[in-house]
Design an enzyme around this catalytic site. Structure first.
Site, PDB file in Angstrom:
ATOM      1  N   GLY A 209       0.818  -1.207   0.000  1.00 30.88           N
ATOM      2  CA  GLY A 209       0.000   0.000   0.000  1.00 30.88           C
ATOM      3  C   GLY A 209       0.847   1.250   0.000  1.00 30.88           C
ATOM      4  N   PRO A 211       2.368   4.908   1.227  1.00 30.06           N
ATOM      5  CG  PRO A 211       4.387   6.021   0.853  1.00 30.06           C
ATOM      6  CD  PRO A 211       3.184   5.498   0.146  1.00 30.06           C
ATOM      7  N   GLY A 212       1.653   5.566   4.654  1.00 26.16           N
ATOM      8  CA  GLY A 212       0.686   6.158   5.556  1.00 26.16           C
ATOM      9  C   GLY A 212      -0.669   5.504   5.584  1.00 26.16           C
ATOM     10  N   GLY A 214      -1.413   2.516   6.809  1.00 28.84           N
ATOM     11  CA  GLY A 214      -1.637   1.723   8.019  1.00 28.84           C
ATOM     12  C   GLY A 214      -1.070   0.327   7.985  1.00 28.84           C
ATOM     13  CE  LYS A 215       3.114  -0.118   3.582  1.00 28.96           C
ATOM     14  NZ  LYS A 215       2.641   1.293   3.380  1.00 28.96           N
ATOM     15  CB  THR A 216       3.688  -0.023  10.604  1.00 27.92           C
ATOM     16  OG1 THR A 216       4.604   0.108   9.512  1.00 27.92           O
ATOM     17  CG2 THR A 216       4.459  -0.370  11.853  1.00 27.92           C
ATOM     18  CG  HIS A 431      -7.803  33.701 -11.777  1.00 26.02           C
ATOM     19  ND1 HIS A 431      -7.068  33.619 -12.936  1.00 26.02           N
ATOM     20  CD2 HIS A 431      -7.815  32.431 -11.267  1.00 26.02           C
ATOM     21  CE1 HIS A 431      -6.654  32.371 -13.122  1.00 26.02           C
ATOM     22  NE2 HIS A 431      -7.094  31.625 -12.109  1.00 26.02           N
ATOM     23  CD  GLU A 432      -8.776  32.044  -7.414  1.00 31.85           C
ATOM     24  OE1 GLU A 432      -9.391  30.969  -7.553  1.00 31.85           O
ATOM     25  OE2 GLU A 432      -7.597  32.194  -7.747  1.00 31.85           O
ATOM     26  CG  HIS A 435     -11.213  29.107 -11.382  1.00 37.46           C
ATOM     27  ND1 HIS A 435     -10.991  28.257 -12.437  1.00 37.46           N
ATOM     28  CD2 HIS A 435     -10.050  29.777 -11.175  1.00 37.46           C
ATOM     29  CE1 HIS A 435      -9.741  28.393 -12.851  1.00 37.46           C
ATOM     30  NE2 HIS A 435      -9.144  29.312 -12.102  1.00 37.46           N
TER      31      HIS A 435
END
Length: 648
Positions: A209, A211-212, A214-216, A431-432, A435
């Site tokens: 998976g 990084p981060g 939750g494997k460990t 500009h915003e 959008h």
């Protein structure tokens, strides 16, 4: 491995005693070099001066002792009570002269040094040098292994069931991966249940998976649920510059694990030692490949490792050696994906238990606004929100802190010290607003979460969408809507300020729109002119999309791909121009509100477009200063602004 479990206080005390012994030896050696001269009282005088004092009858008493060199050591007191000492040649007339002058004379026998004392004095320098050398060598070997000649000792740490216990209740958002590993826990609790039916538990499980994710944490939860010893080590701890050290550490680790069976051995980042053999420099006899060979033998060789379950984690399964992934070694590959919206909500609930929350905090809304976040990202988000609340002097963490923390994690902290002119501030607002307006008028676009002209990172402003759910595939109409959204800011600048005043603020928008259009043409078969064919083969360019291979496509095909990409991009540009031209009054309305309040929520933008108004009382305040007399104007060229459209 028992040495690694000793308390730090014992090791510190032992080191202190060693240093005290070294200092004591140095002091003793300094006293030996002194020659015992400090033991003799009085001031040293020349023999001629001593004779003159005797003739003048200034000497009261003396003590004469023979030395090992054959001379006489004379110590005594003068008439004024001052002590002295001198060395005289062996002469019997000295004593006679002293008696004649009325000096009280005492004789002292020469001290005979013991043979063992002489031997100690002579051997002390060599013993001191050997002791210091041994101490230095011992410390160096401790850093390389454990104890003398400990280079080949395992560096695995043992986590007992009572310390740092983690259970499956602490693991959220990855239910499928947890269910796959539940069988291992059941085997460790009741091995006979599986043996009666002839079943064999998997010898190893490989957690794959990003990084981060939750494997460990999953591996620790397995150990916590099963209640067995848990050995943890990193793949890089095996490899050393000395050939054979890694293989020795593997043997030692499995030998220690057998003593604690049943147990779990967790190897984190196994790709550091398990890379494909023969793929790198050197031959098959280098240190890393020897370590991998020993690991393969220990996992599934002639000797069975009953009760030892290997769990490894990696985010690079593509580089692992095929022999490591075959059944009998890592029987299962468990995917640990990034959590979906349901999983993110569960993970947030776990981390929010430790934080006092305000009533307006909704975990579902936060989960919607964090697509792509891993478990570690969500934990960091909750921590940042708590830190923000503490900095603001609040007793509870509110939704505003979570919103600000998410913006900080995704785009960086607010650049409050940034100086902008009124023209730049006005252009950023339009500009915003462009959008946001295209977002609002595109039916398939995501809802707006907020729009802001507060600079963050390299962006002068942004419009942030809030998806209703996670998207695992994109539809054609949604992609064309995203292309239109991407050009909303540039078109707004052109409509309000003119063709010659278009700024570089749309740099990121153009990059993402081009990347999306090229993926539509070359990867997803969205072009009618090219058909449903894959033209994406080639090396990925720094901009993120694939450059076609010249050998597999003709020049006409390459030209057609470029023309289709251009057609898609210009189609989004015209679509945005049509929306903004038809609703230019709404564009002015949103831009004016952004200039006044600097940040608008999605609900406030809906209110404005529906003909309503925004009234925040005294909450409207400037966030960053405006350039004035004597204040330099600072704006980075190519600063990006606007929403990031969904893409490849």
């Amino acid at each position: 491995m028992d040495d690694k479990n000793k308390k730090p206080g014992n090791a510190w005390t032992k080191s202190l005693l060693i240093w005290v012994g070294v200092l004591f030896a140095l002091v003793l050696f300094a006293q030996m070099l002194d020659g015992g001269s400090r033991a003799q009282a009085g001031n040293s005088v020349a023999y001629s001066d001593f004779v003159r004092q005797v003739e003048d009858r200034n000497v009261k008493q003396v003590t004469i002792a023979s030395t090992s060199s054959g001379n006489q050591l004379i110590t005594g007191k003068l008439a004024n009570g001052e002590s002295f000492r001198t060395t005289a040649p062996a002469d019997a007339q000295v004593t006679e002269r002293l008696v004649q002058r009325g000096v009280q004379v005492q004789a002292k026998e020469a001290e005979q040094s013991s043979f063992w004392l002489i031997l100690l004095y002579q051997s002390m320098p060599f013993l001191l040098i050997l002791g210091i050398s041994f101490f230095i060598m011992r410390q160096m070997q401790k850093n390389a292994g454990s104890g003398a000649m400990g280079f080949g000792k395992s560096r695995a740490k043992v986590l007992t069931p009572k310390e740092g216990r983690v259970t499956f209740a602490d693991v959220a958002g990855i239910d499928e991966a947890r269910e796959e590993l539940q069988e291992i826990v059941e085997f460790l609790k009741d091995p006979g249940r599986f043996a009666r039916l002839g079943g064999k538990i998997p010898k190893g499980a490989l957690l794959v998976g990003s990084p981060g994710t939750g494997k460990t944490l999953l591996a620790r939860a397995i150990a916590g649920e099963a209640g067995v010893p848990f050995f943890t080590i990193s793949g890089s701890d095996f490899v050393e510059m000395f050939v054979g050290v890694g293989a020795s550490r593997v043997r030692d680790m499995f030998a220690e694990a057998k003593k604690s069976a049943p147990c779990i051995v967790f190897i984190d980042e196994i790709d550091a030692v398990g890379r494909h053999r023969g793929a790198g420099l050197g031959n098959g006899n280098d240190e890393r490949e020897q370590t991998l060979n020993q690991l393969l033998v220990e996992m599934d060789g002639f000797e069975a490792n009953e009760g030892i379950i290997i769990i490894a984690a990696t985010n690079r399964p593509d580089v692992l050696d095929p022999a490591l992934l075959r059944p009998g070694r890592f029987d299962r590959q468990v995917m640990v994906p990034r959590p979906d919206i349901e999983g993110r909500e569960q993970i947030l609930a776990v981390h929010m238990k430790k934080v006092p929350l305000a009533p307006d905090v909704d975990g579902r809304v936060i989960a919607r606004g964090t697509p792509g976040f891993s478990g570690a990202d969500l934990a960091n988000l909750v921590n940042e929100a708590a830190l923000l609340a503490a900095r603001r002097g609040k007793r509870l963490v509110a939704a505003q802190e979570f919103d600000d923390a998410r913006d900080k994690v995704m785009m960086g902290a607010e650049r409050r010290s940034m100086v902008m002119t009124e023209d730049e501030k006005r252009m950023t607002a339009y500009h915003e607003a462009g959008h946001a307006l295209v977002f609002a008028h595109e039916p398939t676009a995501d809802p707006i979460h907020k729009a802001t002209i507060i600079p963050r990172g390299f962006a002068l402003g942004m419009v942030q969408p809030l998806p209703e759910r996670d998207s695992y595939s994109y539809h054609r109409d949604k992609m064309h809507a995203d292309l239109a959204v991407a050009f909303g800011g540039r078109v707004a600048e052109e409509l309000i300020f003119g063709h010659h005043k278009v700024s570089s603020g749309a740099q990121s928008d153009i990059q993402q729109a081009t990347r999306l259009a090229r993926a539509m043409v070359t990867k997803w078969g969205m072009s009618d002119a090219l058909g449903p064919l894959d033209f994406s083969e080639g090396d990925e360019t720094p901009t993120g999309y694939f450059a076609p291979q010249q050998k597999r496509m003709s020049g006409e095909t390459i030209k057609l791909i470029d023309s289709e990409v251009k057609r898609f991009v210009e189609g989004g540009l015209e679509r945005a121009r049509q929306i903004l031209t038809d609703h230019v009054d709404q564009l002015h309305l949103i831009a004016k509100a952004l200039l006044e309040f600097e940040t608008l929520t999605g609900e406030e933008i809906k209110t404005l477009l529906a003909g309503g108004s925004i009234d925040r009382g005294s909450s409207a305040r400037p966030i960053f200063p405006t350039a004035g007399a004597g204040i330099p104007k600072t704006r980075r060229p190519g600063a990006i602004g606007g929403a990031a459209p969904a893409g490849a």
